[in-house]
Design a protein around this motif. Structure first.
Motif, mmCIF file in Angstrom:
data_model
loop_
_atom_site.group_PDB
_atom_site.id
_atom_site.type_symbol
_atom_site.label_atom_id
_atom_site.label_comp_id
_atom_site.label_asym_id
_atom_site.label_seq_id
_atom_site.Cartn_x
_atom_site.Cartn_y
_atom_site.Cartn_z
ATOM 1 N N VAL B 337 0.854 -1.246 0.066
ATOM 2 C CA VAL B 337 -0.074 -0.018 0.078
ATOM 3 C C VAL B 337 0.835 1.131 0.013
ATOM 4 C CG1 VAL B 337 -1.807 1.349 1.312
ATOM 5 C CG2 VAL B 337 -1.487 -1.096 1.380
ATOM 6 N N GLY B 338 0.704 2.100 -0.940
ATOM 7 C CA GLY B 338 1.444 3.504 -0.958
ATOM 8 C C GLY B 338 0.582 4.506 -1.070
ATOM 9 N N TYR B 339 1.081 5.672 -1.244
ATOM 10 C CA TYR B 339 0.293 6.964 -1.369
ATOM 11 C C TYR B 339 -0.195 6.872 -2.834
ATOM 12 C CZ TYR B 339 2.151 8.804 2.641
ATOM 13 O OH TYR B 339 2.562 9.067 4.152
ATOM 14 N N GLY B 340 -1.520 7.137 -2.831
ATOM 15 C CA GLY B 340 -2.252 6.935 -3.983
ATOM 16 C C GLY B 340 -3.040 5.633 -4.493
ATOM 17 N N SER B 341 -2.867 4.707 -3.332
ATOM 18 C CA SER B 341 -3.623 3.507 -3.403
ATOM 19 C C SER B 341 -5.049 3.608 -3.020
ATOM 20 C CB SER B 341 -2.962 2.264 -2.300
ATOM 21 O OG SER B 341 -1.706 2.126 -2.733
ATOM 22 N N ILE B 384 -9.001 6.674 -1.260
ATOM 23 C CA ILE B 384 -7.693 7.045 -1.849
ATOM 24 C C ILE B 384 -6.731 7.533 -0.574
ATOM 25 C CG2 ILE B 384 -6.134 7.896 -3.370
ATOM 26 C CD1 ILE B 384 -8.388 8.083 -5.344
ATOM 27 N N ILE B 385 -5.633 6.800 -0.430
ATOM 28 C CA ILE B 385 -4.804 7.405 0.483
ATOM 29 C C ILE B 385 -3.863 8.435 -0.058
ATOM 30 C CG2 ILE B 385 -2.892 6.780 2.199
ATOM 31 C CD1 ILE B 385 -3.639 4.184 2.437
ATOM 32 N N GLN B 386 -3.889 9.736 0.416
ATOM 33 C CA GLN B 386 -3.253 10.697 0.081
ATOM 34 C C GLN B 386 -2.312 11.417 0.895
ATOM 35 O OE1 GLN B 386 -5.642 12.951 -2.436
ATOM 36 N NE2 GLN B 386 -5.527 11.453 -4.152
ATOM 37 N N LYS B 387 -1.072 12.121 0.553
ATOM 38 C CA LYS B 387 0.014 12.495 1.322
ATOM 39 C C LYS B 387 -0.587 13.563 2.003
ATOM 40 C CE LYS B 387 4.752 12.289 1.535
ATOM 41 N NZ LYS B 387 5.860 11.934 0.686
ATOM 42 N N TRP B 401 5.887 4.230 0.429
ATOM 43 C CA TRP B 401 5.229 3.460 1.436
ATOM 44 C C TRP B 401 4.689 4.409 2.316
ATOM 45 C CZ3 TRP B 401 4.445 0.103 -2.069
ATOM 46 C CH2 TRP B 401 5.590 -0.449 -2.732
ATOM 47 N N ILE B 402 3.758 3.763 3.237
ATOM 48 C CA ILE B 402 3.104 4.720 4.516
ATOM 49 C C ILE B 402 3.538 4.002 5.621
ATOM 50 C CG2 ILE B 402 1.037 5.507 5.565
ATOM 51 C CD1 ILE B 402 -0.069 4.845 2.676
ATOM 52 N N TYR B 403 4.453 4.613 6.275
ATOM 53 C CA TYR B 403 5.150 4.232 7.431
ATOM 54 C C TYR B 403 4.481 4.390 8.759
ATOM 55 C CZ TYR B 403 9.001 2.979 4.727
ATOM 56 O OH TYR B 403 9.728 2.284 3.621
ATOM 57 N N HIS B 404 4.738 3.835 9.723
ATOM 58 C CA HIS B 404 4.050 4.201 11.133
ATOM 59 C C HIS B 404 4.367 5.791 11.395
ATOM 60 C CE1 HIS B 404 2.791 3.687 15.204
ATOM 61 N NE2 HIS B 404 4.040 4.345 15.674
ATOM 62 N N ILE B 408 -1.751 11.144 6.919
ATOM 63 C CA ILE B 408 -2.343 11.009 5.493
ATOM 64 C C ILE B 408 -3.701 11.685 5.521
ATOM 65 C CG2 ILE B 408 -1.392 8.630 5.257
ATOM 66 C CD1 ILE B 408 -4.021 7.660 6.194
ATOM 67 N N ARG B 409 -4.316 11.655 4.342
ATOM 68 C CA ARG B 409 -5.380 12.252 4.050
ATOM 69 C C ARG B 409 -6.073 11.098 3.461
ATOM 70 N NH1 ARG B 409 -5.634 18.124 4.103
ATOM 71 N NH2 ARG B 409 -3.495 18.691 3.967
ATOM 72 N N LEU B 410 -7.640 10.828 3.659
ATOM 73 C CA LEU B 410 -8.300 9.750 2.955
ATOM 74 C C LEU B 410 -9.437 10.605 2.173
ATOM 75 C CD1 LEU B 410 -8.742 7.118 5.677
ATOM 76 C CD2 LEU B 410 -7.491 6.919 3.419
ATOM 77 N N SER B 411 -9.219 10.072 0.758
ATOM 78 C CA SER B 411 -10.309 10.800 -0.071
ATOM 79 C C SER B 411 -11.204 9.884 -0.669
ATOM 80 C CB SER B 411 -9.478 11.234 -1.346
ATOM 81 O OG SER B 411 -10.212 11.406 -2.344
ATOM 82 N N HIS B 412 -12.764 10.130 -0.361
ATOM 83 C CA HIS B 412 -13.602 9.208 -0.921
ATOM 84 C C HIS B 412 -13.935 9.262 -2.387
ATOM 85 C CE1 HIS B 412 -17.859 7.877 -1.018
ATOM 86 N NE2 HIS B 412 -17.357 6.820 -0.192
ATOM 87 N N VAL B 413 -13.593 8.138 -3.038
ATOM 88 C CA VAL B 413 -13.407 7.923 -4.331
ATOM 89 C C VAL B 413 -14.933 8.374 -5.099
ATOM 90 C CG1 VAL B 413 -13.231 6.545 -6.304
ATOM 91 C CG2 VAL B 413 -11.691 6.162 -4.312
ATOM 92 N N TYR B 414 -15.668 8.130 -4.503
ATOM 93 C CA TYR B 414 -16.901 8.514 -5.194
ATOM 94 C C TYR B 414 -17.717 9.837 -5.100
ATOM 95 C CZ TYR B 414 -17.947 4.491 -8.238
ATOM 96 O OH TYR B 414 -17.858 3.677 -8.899
ATOM 97 N N THR B 415 -17.529 10.499 -3.894
ATOM 98 C CA THR B 415 -17.885 11.769 -3.731
ATOM 99 C C THR B 415 -16.843 12.989 -3.654
ATOM 100 O OG1 THR B 415 -17.739 11.444 -1.413
ATOM 101 C CG2 THR B 415 -19.848 11.003 -2.336
ATOM 102 N N GLU B 416 -15.357 12.161 -3.570
ATOM 103 C CA GLU B 416 -14.600 13.154 -3.791
ATOM 104 C C GLU B 416 -14.425 14.179 -2.449
ATOM 105 O OE1 GLU B 416 -14.836 15.124 -7.652
ATOM 106 O OE2 GLU B 416 -13.562 13.334 -8.381
ATOM 107 N N GLY B 417 -14.870 13.717 -1.461
ATOM 108 C CA GLY B 417 -14.608 14.577 -0.163
ATOM 109 C C GLY B 417 -13.366 13.684 0.651
ATOM 110 N N TRP B 418 -13.114 14.459 1.682
ATOM 111 C CA TRP B 418 -12.065 13.848 2.383
ATOM 112 C C TRP B 418 -12.603 13.601 4.234
ATOM 113 C CZ3 TRP B 418 -7.508 13.978 0.067
ATOM 114 C CH2 TRP B 418 -7.496 14.721 -1.095
ATOM 115 N N LEU B 419 -12.154 12.409 4.398
ATOM 116 C CA LEU B 419 -12.330 11.935 5.811
ATOM 117 C C LEU B 419 -12.262 13.113 6.554
ATOM 118 C CD1 LEU B 419 -13.636 9.487 7.232
ATOM 119 C CD2 LEU B 419 -11.252 9.018 7.859
#
Lengths: 815, 821
Positions: B337-341, B384-387, B401-404, B408-419
């Motif tokens: 899992v990396g940024y952009g996954s 989507i995991i983003q930096k 890679w995403i380390y301990h 991160i920011r999490l983008s919701h794919v369908y509505t394009e908002g952010w968690l």
């Protein structure tokens, strides 16, 4: 009881009498080591009174008490805002002062004491303790004196513990050790610095135990003055304990079991005649049952006397109860009910309220109009009783159309003009075979169908009104409504409809079975043709005992209904290991977190384990024929450690059976007993050491405990702490005090003192930030209307709304 | 004198010598231990080989007679209610699931259900069951064979009880009495005629008891063959009992306590060297602990091997578990899992599923887009995991890679908002330490409240990389919200309808640790090469499945349902109320015991309890009641049976679960055994003739009462008047109105409903007509409503007043009502 294996069965394997493996080498035990026993009765006669202490003991006691004052009351004013459950107990104090009725799951004593302290400090009740972190200074709440009550009771525990160990015959060092361990137990300190019930509870429990120990020492001089005194004092202690919290029942069980075992021993003594035994029995029943019960009731008398006015808790109580409170009366109602009367029907068994219908339909099933149970007075609760055939029966005064047992009626909902109806359709929530949906159905002018027919079955009546047995009368007649066609009874239970039913209680029609939930009565009643001077009726005001019983019942059901989850609740098994604490308060980079002194705590758990193992080993050895006597001290150790162990068990194990939410502080009474056991274990371990070595051992242990205490003391006093120190103190990863709230070094705290009034810099910054960020970017989203408010609150319901708010909070946060 | 002198426990107890020489030996005098072994003759006569039965001929006759009678009584008209009675529908469904091999969850262990399924299978049942259909007749459901299982096991307890009484050294008359009473106990008859678990349970409990009695009789000859056999059989019995219902655990406790007592006595015997004692101990551990556990697991092994296919029930099992079922597998997913996954996040502690969001908004609070936890696979679960710094971080050749502790920011794919989370209380769990979680912002807009820190808490041991950086499935982590200091959290609380009853997701400060742990289930990245390492759930081994299933069973076991025939244990012993099993037209089946037998058994229990109390008190007061051998024998066995009764009854007082009358049956069995002991004790000095007379009278009375209540046991027709007459207690609530009688005239008069033909079906038809008419009216009414609404649509305020006149209350009302429960 016969053995499972009578000797005859076991020829090769018999439990013979040749047990005495070793000749007992029994030295007689010098009883002089034991304090307050017979032999030195004469020389000690001078101080066999209330205190009965040697000078050393007196010095120790005074010293310990002074230290305790310092440790417990140090900066007791410090968090000058509401901490944890002060929300409740402070709030109750203000309600006591105002005299508005409230419902709480705890008996009133401690709350009355807190109120009393508040009154002494000049508290006027105008502060509602609404949430954790509210400031005390500005509204001038005398919170210090209220906290002092807890604090002083907390201090009292220390001399009591000292005396308990001393008087049960253990060494001065052990007593000193135990008192000190309690003194430096962080958890106990935290509790005793706040307006909470646990400090009074522990103090009264400890007091009861001390009195019981005194009594046990007097056991050989029955019916003498001091025997009576100590026993009566034990009873008083029990009464106080149980009036603080119901957990005090465990203390009663503890003393009760100890009493039973004492009586059992007495019964085995053949020199005690049955008459004398009876005397013993009655004396104990008098002191240990009658006194606590009367005390308990006495506090409720005060409770009722203080709370005269209606208030937030009335929703829990029956209508009769509410009638006794100011501001919640009901008008007198005409007694007679005839066809054509407009009535409201109330459910007998639940506090759900009135049979109710409103212009909303079931979303499923028949999709007809909903029928629910609604607890507040409302025009939608009104129904007209119609004759089954002709809705317009004329009312004649000479021959009124009373409604008799087995009459068939129809109920017409006044506002929507529909009739109460049932049919062979499953209700939407309780979707069971034996349940039918109940709805209102029809429209203005619709003549109705046979599914609107209900038969009145009178089940109970008021003894003073024999007529109410034969025909419906307001309040007096209890009846069931039988649906003629489907053969079911109108029923309601504590199941709530979902949002489409506004979370009101479900009403169904149930087949089979006799349920208390099918019983109804008529509360209000009017008939256009009834003369004004018709006989009136109202709820009878219940006497003290009825109120007392009802309140206790409601407390019980509420208490066991506290099953909501709470982030800091814990299960009993985790308590003995101290695997997690409770976050009480956090503000200004400081926090209060309830956590015990790990060293003391774990040592106490260890002493419990040690006791169990030792007991098992002794038991096994005895069974295999070995005789242990330990210089004759075995019996002494066994009886006292057994007593304290029983105290621990009875204050701890019952929690395993409780399904309500539990917290770490529920373990504190048990902890007290466990720490007493440390004293016993200490004496047992060191009974062969010289006095000096004993002293050294005790001191090493004490210094270690005090050191550990200081490590965790910032959590107790909400003192300054650094992040690194905090991280270091996390010995176990499950201790979840938040280290990030603290500052990086102690100097920063000095600075923050100077700018004390700009409090909570960090926190407010963050929230501001988040608001900012939202306002800049979030405009597009806020315009999305989601669901319109379906309806507004009625003005008249606002009061009840507050009630619910209170109750809701209470349920959510109650401990 | 008493008050002043020191009161010590003197040794002067021997008040008087109550010991009398035993009377002349009778059959019960077991001085000679060989007599104890029933049927073995001592005086030089060669003893009959110790076979299972060892029954004398006279016994054989009564034995066979009893079996024949019981077969007639229990299996008479077994096919009669040709529709599902009470829980039968449930067990039929489970049987059909076994036959089809689809997974299900039930609160009971599988043994009895397997037996039912087996009998169905053998008689050619194909497992297809129309669930709505409650009628068996005319279909191919082999319900009679399935009922036979219960029936035959119900017949078994008659010889078993006979032997139990006989082998524990009581008279033939007592044994006969006890088994005859068991035959004519209406409740037991009712239970054993239906596809229920109680009949197997009682049979195996009785069997265990018998085996323990046999074992006890071998006590004198430890480590011989028969000693081992009976000990093993006791263990087998325990295993069977507990594999039928968890209530069988009481039987285990019962035998366990007897064994401990036994071992304790052995320990006190100084002749017995410790090694030998250890032998005793180990033998019992082996037979009474190991064997039942093995049997129990074996039954579950069969259970798992049969249920291969997935079904709806599997939703409450863990993904690892489901992976072992057919039709519920998951495709392999790339491990890195990396940024952009693009990932799906799954909650690790609860089974509520994936972090989910959809285009609906919170109705209050922040009114931002909802975030929930949703158990099914769905495109709305994709994030989507983003930096932290750059949302559009390209995937480089050297993947990031995403380390301990990474932000991160999490983008919701369908509505394009952010968690997103902020200092607002969630709508349902409205508490201090919880923050609302939403999806907020748009493609280019994100703020600091969208930042989450990854804290890895656990990893797969076989994959050391996963402890340092996020990897699919292997890494368990928490998401820490930087600004408010809380962790992403979900729990069993459901959102109301506006949230589609999905589970609430919040951000909790100091929240339950285990509820804040998440992992990545699926994962994809556009730039990841196709030959990358893949990963999937590990298949659970047998023990993993076994333990997990038990956890789920336990939570189901504790959950309460509402039922009109619940009863409290204290009402069982008095038989205050039965259970309505079934009713249809003019027949009904209602579970109720034979009152005479039931109340006698309660009385006997009561008498024995009082007797024991008096005995204890007398001993304490120094009276030496030295029993003769016969007395001790009674004492021993009454203790054993009384203990059996207590241990199968009293624990129910501690249960907060819903309880039914049929839970009392195992206890009832022990109570009826006690009747036998009591009978022998009371009639000890009577001559055989009188004893027979007493037994006959009592039996005839029982049979008379049995016949009186038999219509509701068999579902036969009954006279209404005799039904009314049989209601000895007003709380017995079987419905007499079902039966034809003179009641219709009264009904006609009072209701005024025209019934021309006094047949009940007519009323029902009338009802049907009423319903039809009602439907028509409903339509009319709907029109009316629509008109009204049409009129009012313009005047918003008016509408509210008219359509919702003085409606109740909003949300907080719930709390109020729940408080009154």
């Amino acid at each position: 009881m016969a053995s499972l294996y009578p000797e005859q069965y076991l020829t090769p394997v018999s439990t013979g009498d040749i047990r005495n493996r070793y000749k007992p080498n029994y030295k007689s035990y010098t009883t002089s080591q034991i304090y307050d026993l017979d032999e030195n009765l004469k020389e000690r006669k001078s101080y066999r009174s209330l205190i009965g202490l040697s000078p050393t003991d007196t010095y120790n006691l005074i010293g310990l008490t002074i230290i305790a004052f310092f440790v417990r009351l140090f900066h007791i004013e410090h968090p000058n805002s509401v901490v944890f459950d002060e929300v409740h107990f402070g709030g109750f104090a203000s309600k006591y002062i105002k005299g508005t009725f409230f419902m709480d799951v705890h008996p009133p004593l401690a709350k009355l004491l807190i109120t009393f302290a508040g009154v002494l400090g000049g508290f006027d009740g105008n502060f509602d303790f609404k949430e954790i972190g509210m400031d005390y200074i500005e509204p001038k709440v005398p919170y210090v004196i209220m906290r002092l009550l807890s604090g002083i009771l907390g201090v009292l525990v220390i001399p009591i513990a000292y005396l308990t160990i001393k008087l049960s015959g253990f060494s001065t060092i052990a007593a000193f050790l135990v008192a000190n361990l309690i003194l430096f137990e962080n958890g106990l300190i935290t509790q005793s610095r706040l307006i909470l019930l646990d400090s009074p509870l522990i103090a009264f429990t400890a007091f009861t135990v001390l009195m019981w120990v005194k009594f046990l020492n007097q056991e050989k001089r029955p019916f003498e003055l001091w025997w009576w005194v100590w026993m009566a004092m034990t009873g008083v202690g029990l009464g106080l304990t149980v009036s603080v919290k119901w957990v005090g029942l465990f203390t009663i069980a503890f003393v009760g079991l100890s009493t039973i075992s004492g009586l059992w021993r007495l019964l085995g003594d053949l020199r005690v005649t049955p008459a004398l035994f009876l005397k013993h029995f009655i004396a104990r029943a008098l002191c240990l049952i009658v006194i606590p019960i009367s005390l308990y009731m006495f506090f409720f008398v005060i409770h009722f006397a203080v709370l005269r006015n209606s208030g937030s808790g009335v929703g829990f109580m029956s209508s009769e109860f509410q009638q006794t409170l100011g501001g919640h009366g009901m008008q007198d109602m005409p007694l007679d009910i005839a066809y054509g009367s407009t009535i409201s029907i109330r459910h007998e068994n639940t506090q759900g309220g009135y049979l109710h219908s409103h212009l909303h339909n079931y979303p499923t099933g028949s999709k007809q109009q909903q029928v629910t149970l609604y607890p507040h007075k409302d025009d939608n609760n009104l129904w007209a009783i119609d004759n089954q055939t002709d809705p317009e029966v004329p009312f004649s005064e000479t021959d009124p159309n009373w409604i008799y047992h087995n009459s068939i009626i129809r109920l017409n909902h006044i506002i929507t003009k529909r009739r109460l109806h049932s049919h062979n359709v499953r209700p939407p929530v309780t979707d069971a075979d034996y349940q039918n949906e109940v709805s209102t159905y029809g429209y203005d002018g619709f003549e109705g169908d046979a599914n609107d027919h209900w038969r009145v079955e009178i089940t109970d009546y008021d003894k003073s009104d024999p007529e109410s047995r034969e025909r419906l009368r307001t309040l007096h007649t209890k009846f069931r409504l039988y649906h003629v066609i489907t053969g079911c009874y109108l029923y309601s239970h504590k199941v709530k409809l979902p949002e489409w039913g506004f979370e009101q209680q479900e009403v169904t029609c149930v087949k089979g079975g006799h349920y208390p939930n099918t019983i109804w009565f008529i509360e209000s009643n009017s008939h256009p043709k009834l003369p004004d001077d018709a006989e009136k009726v109202n709820y009878r005001k219940p006497g003290f005992f009825k109120k007392f019983l009802e309140l206790n019942k409601v407390m019980w059901t509420t208490n066991s209904g506290l099953t909501d989850s709470h982030p800091y609740e814990s299960r009993p098994l985790s308590w003995i290991l101290l695997s997690r604490g409770i976050n009480f308060w956090s503000k200004d980079n400081r926090q209060i977190y309830l956590l015990g002194n790990p060293l003391v705590w774990w040592a106490s758990t260890f002493s419990i384990l040690f006791f169990i193992t030792a007991k098992l080993i002794f038991l096994l050895r005895e069974k295999r024929g070995y005789k242990d006597h330990m210089d004759g001290k075995k019996e002494h150790f066994e009886s006292w450690s057994g007593l304290f162990f029983m105290g621990w068990c009875l204050h701890y194990l019952p929690f395993f059976l409780m399904s309500r939410q539990l917290f770490l502080h529920h373990y504190l009474p048990s902890l007290y007993f466990a720490i007493l056991l440390i004293g016993v274990a200490f004496d047992l371990f060191t009974h062969k050491l010289s006095f000096r070595n004993q002293l050294i051992t005790a001191i090493i242990f004490l210094v270690a405990s005090v050191y550990v205490f200081t490590i965790f003391s910032p959590l107790v006093y909400a003192g300054p702490w650094t992040k690194t120190d905090c991280q270091k103190a996390k010995w176990i990863s499950t201790w979840d005090f938040e280290c990030s709230t603290h500052l990086d070094n102690y100097e920063d705290y000095l600075n923050s003192v100077n700018i004390d009034f700009r409090e909570s810099d960090n926190v407010s910054n963050i929230t501001e930030f988040s608001q900012e960020s939202e306002s800049t970017t979030g405009i597009a989203f806020e315009e999305q209307p989601f669901v319109k408010e379906v309806y507004d609150h009625d003005e008249e319901n606002r009061f009840e709304d507050d009630v619910d708010q209170d109750v809701h909070e209470m349920i959510a946060n109650e401990h | 004198r008493y008050s002043t002198s020191v009161v010590s426990l003197g040794d002067i107890r021997h008040r008087k010598n109550g010991y009398k020489e035993p009377d002349s030996p009778s059959i019960h005098d077991l001085l000679d231990d060989d007599l104890l072994m029933y049927g073995t003759k001592e005086n030089g006569v060669k003893s009959i080989p110790k076979f299972l039965t060892r029954i004398s001929t006279s016994d054989m006759c009564s034995f066979l007679g009893l079996i024949v009678v019981s077969i007639i009584v229990r299996l008479y008209r077994l096919d009669h209610p040709s529709s599902a009675v009470f829980d039968e529908k449930h067990f039929m469904t489970l049987a059909s699931k076994y036959i089809r091999g689809t997974f299900f969850i039930d609160v009971h262990p599988p043994l009895a259900k397997l037996l039912i399924a087996l009998s169905g299978f053998l008689s050619g049942y194909d497992g297809i069951l129309n669930l709505d259909e409650k009628e068996f007749s005319g279909s191919n459901y082999p319900y009679v064979t399935m009922r036979l299982i219960s029936g035959i096991l119900g017949v078994f307890i008659i010889p078993i009880s006979y032997l139990t009484i006989k082998l524990s050294g009581f008279s033939t008359t007592a044994a006969f009495l006890v088994s005859a009473l068991l035959i004519f106990e209406n409740g037991l008859v009712t239970q054993s005629r239906l596809i229920l678990l109680d009949s197997p349970l009682i049979a195996s409990t009785a069997f265990t008891m018998l085996m323990w009695v046999k074992f006890h009789n071998e006590q004198k000859r430890p480590f011989r063959t028969w000693w081992w056999v009976w000990l093993t059989m006791t263990g087998v019995g325990l295993g069977l009992t507990v594999s039928i219902k968890w209530v069988g655990f009481f039987t285990t406790v019962f035998i366990g306590l007897l064994t401990i007592k036994d071992l304790w006595d052995l320990l006190g015997d100084l002749h017995l060297p410790p090694i030998r004692w250890a032998n005793h101990f180990l033998a019992r551990m082996l037979c009474l602990l190991a064997i039942p556990v093995i049997l129990y697991t074996l039954v579950f092994a069969i259970h798992f091997s049969i249920l291969e296919n997935s079904s709806e029930d599997a939703i409450s099992m863990s993904p690892e578990f489901r992976h072992t079922l057919n039709g519920h597998g998951m495709n392999d997913t790339p491990i890195d899992v990396g940024y952009g996954s693009t990932i799906t996040l799954r909650h690790s502690n609860t089974r509520y599923g994936y972090l989910h969001s959809h285009r609906h908004y919170y109705p209050s609070g922040s009114r931002q887009q909802q975030v929930t936890s949703y158990p099914f696979k769905d495109e709305n679960n994709l994030w989507i995991i983003q930096k932290e710094s750059d949302p559009k971080m390209p995937f480089e050749t050297n993947p990031s890679w995403i380390y301990h502790n990474a932000l991160i920011r999490l983008s919701h794919v369908y509505t394009e908002g952010w968690l997103h989370s902020h200092d607002t209380r969630p709508l349902v769990t409205d508490s201090e330490h919880q923050n609302e979680v939403s999806v907020y912002g748009s493609k280019g807009h994100s703020d600091n409240n969208d930042l989450w820190r990854v804290e890895i808490v656990d990893h797969d041991k076989s994959d050391p990389d996963s402890s340092k950086r996020l990897r699919a499935i292997h890494t368990k982590f928490r998401l820490f919200h930087i600004n408010t200091g809380c962790y992403l959290f979900t729990h069993s609380t459901k959102l109301p309808e506006w949230g589609f009853r999905q589970h609430e997701v919040t951000c909790g400060k100091g929240a339950t640790y285990t509820n804040t742990i998440w992992y990545i289930e699926t994962n994809s990245h556009p730039n990841l090469s196709s030959d990358t390492k893949m990963v999937n759930y590990k298949k659970l081994g047998f023990f993993g499945k076994f333990i997990e299933l038990h956890k789920v069973m336990w939570t189901n076991f504790k959950s309460n349902i509402l039922h009109p025939y619940l009863s409290h244990p204290s009402s069982w012993i008095l038989l205050k109320r039965g259970i309505g099993f079934w009713n249809k037209e003019h027949n009904q089946i209602y579970l109720i015991g034979n009152p005479l037998i039931w109340w006698t058994s309660t009385l006997i229990v009561f008498i024995f309890v009082v007797e024991k109390l008096i005995a204890i008190l007398r001993v304490k007061r120094g009276y030496i009641d030295r029993f003769n051998v016969k007395g001790e024998h009674f004492e021993l066995w009454s203790n054993v049976f009384l203990m059996g009764w207590c241990l199968h009854y009293l624990p129910f007082y501690l249960m907060s679960k819903e309880l039914f009358l049929q839970y009392y049956f195992p206890s009832l069995y022990f109570a009826i055994l006690l009747i036998g002991v009591g009978f022998d004790l009371i009639t000890d000095r009577f001559n055989p003739k009188n004893r027979t007379i007493i037994v006959t009278i009592f039996l005839i009375a029982s049979i008379y009462i049995f016949i009186l209540f038999s219509p509701i046991a068999y579902g036969n027709t009954w006279e209404k008047s005799s039904c009314e007459n049989s209601k000895w207690l007003s709380s017995w609530d079987y419905d007499c109105d079902l039966y034809v009688g003179s009641h219709l005239t009264r009904n006609t008069n009072t209701t005024g409903i025209e019934i021309t033909n006094p047949e009940f079906s007519d009323i029902r038809e009338f009802d049907k007509r009423a319903v039809e008419a009602e439907d028509e009216d409903n339509e009319k009414e709907e029109q009316c409503q629509q008109e009204v609404q049409g009129l009012e649509a313009n005047v918003e305020t008016n509408k509210e007043q008219r359509c919702f006149p003085r409606m109740g209350h909003p949300r907080n009302f719930k709390a109020f009502l729940s408080a009154t429960i």
